[in-house]
Each structure stands twice: as structure tokens, then as C-alpha cells.
Scaffold this motif. Structure first.
Motif, PDB file in Angstrom:
ATOM      1  N   MET A 220       0.821  -1.204   0.000  1.00  0.00           N
ATOM      2  CA  MET A 220       0.000   0.000   0.000  1.00  0.00           C
ATOM      3  C   MET A 220       0.860   1.261   0.000  1.00  0.00           C
ATOM      4  O   MET A 220       0.586   2.209  -0.704  1.00  0.00           O
ATOM      5  CB  MET A 220      -0.926  -0.001   1.202  1.00  0.00           C
ATOM      6  CG  MET A 220      -1.845   1.214   1.263  1.00  0.00           C
ATOM      7  SD  MET A 220      -2.967   1.176   2.670  1.00  0.00           S
ATOM      8  CE  MET A 220      -3.947  -0.244   2.241  1.00  0.00           C
ATOM      9  N   LEU A 221       1.935   1.264   0.776  1.00  0.00           N
ATOM     10  CA  LEU A 221       2.780   2.452   0.842  1.00  0.00           C
ATOM     11  C   LEU A 221       3.519   2.702  -0.453  1.00  0.00           C
ATOM     12  O   LEU A 221       3.811   3.838  -0.784  1.00  0.00           O
ATOM     13  CB  LEU A 221       3.765   2.321   2.003  1.00  0.00           C
ATOM     14  CG  LEU A 221       3.129   2.364   3.388  1.00  0.00           C
ATOM     15  CD1 LEU A 221       4.137   1.984   4.439  1.00  0.00           C
ATOM     16  CD2 LEU A 221       2.547   3.729   3.680  1.00  0.00           C
TER      17      LEU A 221
ATOM     18  N   SER B 142       7.444  -0.067   4.857  1.00  0.00           N
ATOM     19  CA  SER B 142       7.037  -1.255   4.104  1.00  0.00           C
ATOM     20  C   SER B 142       7.976  -2.445   4.299  1.00  0.00           C
ATOM     21  O   SER B 142       7.521  -3.582   4.395  1.00  0.00           O
ATOM     22  CB  SER B 142       6.937  -0.930   2.610  1.00  0.00           C
ATOM     23  OG  SER B 142       8.208  -0.598   2.079  1.00  0.00           O
TER      24      SER B 142
ATOM     25  N   SER C 236       0.333   4.656   9.782  1.00  0.00           N
ATOM     26  CA  SER C 236      -1.111   4.834   9.564  1.00  0.00           C
ATOM     27  C   SER C 236      -1.448   6.216   9.035  1.00  0.00           C
ATOM     28  O   SER C 236      -2.498   6.402   8.413  1.00  0.00           O
ATOM     29  CB  SER C 236      -1.879   4.561  10.855  1.00  0.00           C
ATOM     30  OG  SER C 236      -1.447   5.437  11.885  1.00  0.00           O
TER      31      SER C 236
ATOM     32  N   GLN D  41      -1.669   5.952   5.172  1.00  0.00           N
ATOM     33  CA  GLN D  41      -2.571   4.969   4.552  1.00  0.00           C
ATOM     34  C   GLN D  41      -3.917   5.605   4.213  1.00  0.00           C
ATOM     35  O   GLN D  41      -4.368   6.509   4.879  1.00  0.00           O
ATOM     36  CB  GLN D  41      -2.758   3.774   5.483  1.00  0.00           C
ATOM     37  CG  GLN D  41      -1.468   2.990   5.656  1.00  0.00           C
ATOM     38  CD  GLN D  41      -1.583   1.863   6.669  1.00  0.00           C
ATOM     39  OE1 GLN D  41      -2.577   1.751   7.371  1.00  0.00           O
ATOM     40  NE2 GLN D  41      -0.580   1.026   6.719  1.00  0.00           N
TER      41      GLN D  41
END
Length: 198
Positions: A1-2, A141, A195, A198
Motif C-alpha cells: 500500500m505504501l 514497508s 497509519s 494509509q
């Protein structure tokens, strides 16, 4: 995601048989890699500059051996997974223009501090923004950190702006925290959580 947040670079991360981590972060303009003995002269030229070291918690380097010892210590820290120091190399001419690092690495709490030092000739060119994005992504990550911290002199407005652009939040102010060569300074504390991105 990162990786979607910072799509313009790639990570090569290998663990060899001796347990030494070899890291290479590749951005649009730079390569970030571990220090070598051949980097000593370039690093000394950068970190013997009083302007570059103005807001550091150590005085400017005084001799080439300071660079050599720093490189040696960075290898030990990398081997023992205490800290990660990478030189920032320009792709256009393969010159070393600075360094970035993750240090005070607390594995149980999954946090580390981040720091940068850039040659004065490259100030104002977005180097920290680009290299910092790569290092932050690597930290979250690959290293699975939960939190990255930064401590700067409140007078260092340029670093505060860059940290904010990278997503950091100012979290505190410590008075009379450092004394370097007889000069007392405060500290501004910044934090970034995985977080948050995200």
C-alpha cells in the motif's frame, strides 16, 4: 500500500549469508546506498562545512579521519541492525551529495529516528523530499516500522518545512535540550506514523 504513495522508486533489499543487509533505494534522480570507504572525501567535504552542520548535535568534522570513522561506525551499525546510514548519490554525475539515516532503532516498539545531511550546493532542490520519501517507504514497508521521529532545532525552518511536506506532525518542543560548543538550543519533535500515510 505504501509503495503506491511513492511510486517513483524501487527497493532492492537483500540479506546475505553473513546477515549484513544490503540496501539500494532508487529514485528518479538519486541512488541511496550504504557508505563505502571511497565516499570518505566527499562526505568530509560536506560535513566539514559549518553551514551544513549549523543545526546538528555535533560540530563540523575536522579531518578526513572523522569521515573514515563515521563510515566504519555506519558499517557496524548496519551489520548489527542498530542504524541504517545511506549516501545519496546523484544519478546525473554519480557524485555523493549527502546522507540520510534511520537511527535510535527500537525494534520492539517499531520506531526509529530519521536524519539527513545535504551538501550546501544542493539545498533547495528537493533532495530531502525525494530521498526522504524513499527512506520513509522503506522504513514502513520493508522494516515494518510503526513510527518515525525527527528532532530538529526550532530555528531550522527549512527542515521543518520538509518534514511537514513528508507528512510529519510537530508533536513537541523541548527547551534547552542541546549544548554544542557552548551554544544551547531547544529541540522541536516531529512524528510520522505508518497509519498517517494509509
Amino acid at each position: 500500500m505504501l509503495l503506491k504513495l511513492f511510486p517513483r522508486f524501487k527497493i532492492d533489499h537483500l540479506l546475505n549469508t553473513t546477515g549484513i543487509t544490503t540496501i539500494k533505494l532508487d529514485t528518479a534522480r538519486f541512488i541511496l546506498r550504504p557508505l563505502t570507504s571511497q565516499d570518505a572525501e566527499a562526505l568530509f567535504a560536506i560535513f566539514s562545512d559549518a553551514d551544513v552542520m549549523r543545526y546538528w548535535n555535533t560540530p563540523p568534522w575536522e579531518c578526513l579521519d572523522d569521515a573514515t570513522q563515521f563510515i566504519k561506525q555506519s558499517h557496524e551499525d548496519l551489520t548489527t541492525h542498530q542504524a541504517i546510514t545511506l549516501v545519496i548519490v546523484s544519478k546525473s554525475d554519480e557524485t555523493v551529495i549527502g546522507k540520510c539515516l534511520l537511527f535510535s532503532w527500537d525494534k520492539e516498539s517499531r520506531r526509529a529516528e530519521i536524519g539527513f545531511g545535504i551538501a550546501k550546493s544542493h539545498w533547495g532542490q528537493g533532495v530531502i523530499q525525494e530521498a526522504g520519501s524513499a527512506l520513509i517507504n522503506y522504513a514502513f514497508s520493508t522494516l515494518q516500522l510503526r513510527r518515525i521521529e525527527a528532532e530538529i532545532d526550532p530555528a531550522n525552518i527549512g527542515s521543518a518545512k520538509v518534514l511537514t511536506k513528508l507528512g510529519f506532525t510537530k508533536e513537541g518542543h523541548l527547551r534547552a535540550r542541546w549544548e554544542i560548543a557552548g551554544e544551547v538550543s531547544d529541540s522541536a519533535l516531529f512524528g510520522l506514523l505508518a497509519s498517517d500515510l494509509q
